[in-house]
Design a protein around this motif. Sequence first.
Motif, mmCIF file in Angstrom:
data_model
loop_
_atom_site.group_PDB
_atom_site.id
_atom_site.type_symbol
_atom_site.label_atom_id
_atom_site.label_comp_id
_atom_site.label_asym_id
_atom_site.label_seq_id
_atom_site.Cartn_x
_atom_site.Cartn_y
_atom_site.Cartn_z
ATOM 1 N N ASP A 54 11.123 7.938 -2.666
ATOM 2 C CA ASP A 54 12.341 8.258 -1.912
ATOM 3 C C ASP A 54 12.006 8.792 -0.523
ATOM 4 O O ASP A 54 12.651 8.429 0.472
ATOM 5 C CB ASP A 54 13.163 9.304 -2.676
ATOM 6 C CG ASP A 54 13.938 8.716 -3.843
ATOM 7 O OD1 ASP A 54 14.255 7.512 -3.801
ATOM 8 O OD2 ASP A 54 14.235 9.464 -4.790
ATOM 9 N N ALA A 58 12.980 7.225 3.012
ATOM 10 C CA ALA A 58 13.807 8.008 3.920
ATOM 11 C C ALA A 58 13.198 8.063 5.317
ATOM 12 O O ALA A 58 13.909 7.950 6.329
ATOM 13 C CB ALA A 58 13.980 9.426 3.369
ATOM 14 N N ASN A 61 13.694 4.907 7.091
ATOM 15 C CA ASN A 61 15.088 4.750 7.519
ATOM 16 C C ASN A 61 15.498 5.753 8.586
ATOM 17 O O ASN A 61 16.671 5.786 8.990
ATOM 18 C CB ASN A 61 16.018 4.877 6.315
ATOM 19 C CG ASN A 61 15.858 3.724 5.339
ATOM 20 O OD1 ASN A 61 15.414 2.637 5.720
ATOM 21 N ND2 ASN A 61 16.200 3.949 4.074
ATOM 22 N N LEU A 63 15.579 9.145 8.426
ATOM 23 C CA LEU A 63 16.294 10.344 7.990
ATOM 24 C C LEU A 63 15.707 11.574 8.668
ATOM 25 O O LEU A 63 14.495 11.665 8.877
ATOM 26 C CB LEU A 63 16.168 10.482 6.467
ATOM 27 C CG LEU A 63 17.207 11.364 5.751
ATOM 28 C CD1 LEU A 63 18.569 10.693 5.784
ATOM 29 C CD2 LEU A 63 16.795 11.611 4.300
ATOM 30 N N ILE A 68 15.175 15.371 4.815
ATOM 31 C CA ILE A 68 13.990 15.085 4.013
ATOM 32 C C ILE A 68 13.563 16.340 3.263
ATOM 33 O O ILE A 68 13.128 16.273 2.100
ATOM 34 C CB ILE A 68 12.855 14.530 4.896
ATOM 35 C CG1 ILE A 68 13.195 13.104 5.330
ATOM 36 C CG2 ILE A 68 11.513 14.555 4.159
ATOM 37 C CD1 ILE A 68 12.231 12.492 6.317
ATOM 38 N N LEU A 71 15.511 16.611 0.267
ATOM 39 C CA LEU A 71 15.149 15.554 -0.685
ATOM 40 C C LEU A 71 13.840 15.836 -1.404
ATOM 41 O O LEU A 71 13.661 15.474 -2.570
ATOM 42 C CB LEU A 71 15.054 14.240 0.098
ATOM 43 C CG LEU A 71 14.483 13.003 -0.583
ATOM 44 C CD1 LEU A 71 15.325 12.610 -1.776
ATOM 45 C CD2 LEU A 71 14.410 11.859 0.424
ATOM 46 N N SER A 126 21.191 13.391 -1.128
ATOM 47 C CA SER A 126 19.843 13.847 -0.756
ATOM 48 C C SER A 126 19.318 15.046 -1.533
ATOM 49 O O SER A 126 18.396 15.706 -1.071
ATOM 50 C CB SER A 126 19.800 14.183 0.745
ATOM 51 O OG SER A 126 20.137 13.061 1.510
ATOM 52 N N ASP A 152 19.478 7.946 -0.852
ATOM 53 C CA ASP A 152 18.209 8.539 -0.434
ATOM 54 C C ASP A 152 17.417 9.105 -1.603
ATOM 55 O O ASP A 152 16.187 9.128 -1.562
ATOM 56 C CB ASP A 152 18.460 9.667 0.588
ATOM 57 C CG ASP A 152 19.166 9.171 1.829
ATOM 58 O OD1 ASP A 152 18.889 8.034 2.238
ATOM 59 O OD2 ASP A 152 19.993 9.911 2.377
ATOM 60 N N CYS A 153 18.112 9.589 -2.628
ATOM 61 C CA CYS A 153 17.397 10.224 -3.750
ATOM 62 C C CYS A 153 17.580 9.459 -5.055
ATOM 63 O O CYS A 153 17.420 10.023 -6.140
ATOM 64 C CB CYS A 153 17.844 11.684 -3.912
ATOM 65 S SG CYS A 153 19.555 11.917 -4.431
#
Length: 419
Positions: A54, A58, A61, A63, A68, A71, A126, A152-153
């Motif tokens: 993940d 992230a 992408n 994030l 993060i 996450l 997240s 995301d998670c």
Amino acid sequence: MTIMGEMLERGRRARAAADMIRLAPPETRTHALEAAAVALRAHADRILAANAEDIDRARQNGLSEALIDRLALSPARFGAIAYAVDEVAALPDPLGRETARWTRPSGLDIARVSTPIGVLAIIYESRPNVTADAAALCLRSGNVALLRCGSDCLSSSLAIHAAMVEGLEAAGLSADAIQLVDTPDRAAVGALLTGLEGTVDLLVPRGGKSLVARVQAEARVPVLGHLEGLCHTYVHSAADPDMAEAVVVNAKMRRVSVCGATETLLIDRACAPALLPRLAAALEAAGCTLRGDEESRALVPAITEASEADWTTEYLAPILTVGVVEDLPHAVDHIRRHGSGHTEAIITNDETAATAFLNAVDSAIVMWNASTQFADGGEFGFGGEIGISTSRLHARGPVGAEQLTSYKYVVRGTGQVRP
């Protein structure tokens, strides 16, 4: 099958499981929770590997680092997740409690008894720990959990969910009592907002401002709101300087990505010349950027000018807005105008001032001489939390197992008829 068709089927299965969970003995639900905690620890390597996937995705992408951080599961954070499930298992069962009982002149014996809400749909972003926390708290309170995590998670949440289901099956309970929506398609959220033809009793959004706003605007079933954490720490003129420094730095910098992180520091004009430079130096040494009003900038030139938007921004980052206020009433007024009703703290050795602050500030959590980062269900002894409710109805503050119950009236008679 369409997304709506799949979600309707999930809702029907959740409703069917609700009666089983509601009627399951407390010991059975406790056994399921204990077994889930064992399964989580047994599958720690698998869950941490999924979390690493993940995090890699992230970062690819774009994030933000703050998200993060929300996450990420370190071994210590993962250990806290399993421990929280153990804590929830050890909580007193909240169901079947008589919260009031009385007898009427008619001879009727009336009792108010706690019951589950039913099927809860929890939508979150997240935070893979919410998968375990929400599932455990719903199970402890006899509710069914219909979970929809952020994309995301998803890998982490699927791995955690599998362990929670192992707990259910070990206790002979239906796996449908804890369901995780395994598609990242946002149409699944839209389906949940419809209430799935009456199978969802309560929606709980836990995420950013846009998610909560969407849920509150579009939901066709009741919503337990969790708005952003625009938390304030107010340093009163009678604050102990050492305490003020320690609490303020912790309140902001312990973890900047949690909703209990302080986003605005208010300080009395009487103590600001001596104390604000010290607080600013400690915060800057910890990596915090400061933005402030004219008075704060005059005292600490390194503070940059705050915009109007800064006073109502949940940064979730190492940024803090600083304001100098005349006195306690002005601090309370500032919080009333700019706060989100989450968590506010006063630092002072003056008990009268503290009492006035605690009474005047109408947020879900108010604190005296403590870091706002204690705004957490685990720290309140709830074992975990679904979120921090900023609603004024049903539940407020950390939402644990007890807050996930409703009640019914049980009336016992001896043959009475109403004239």
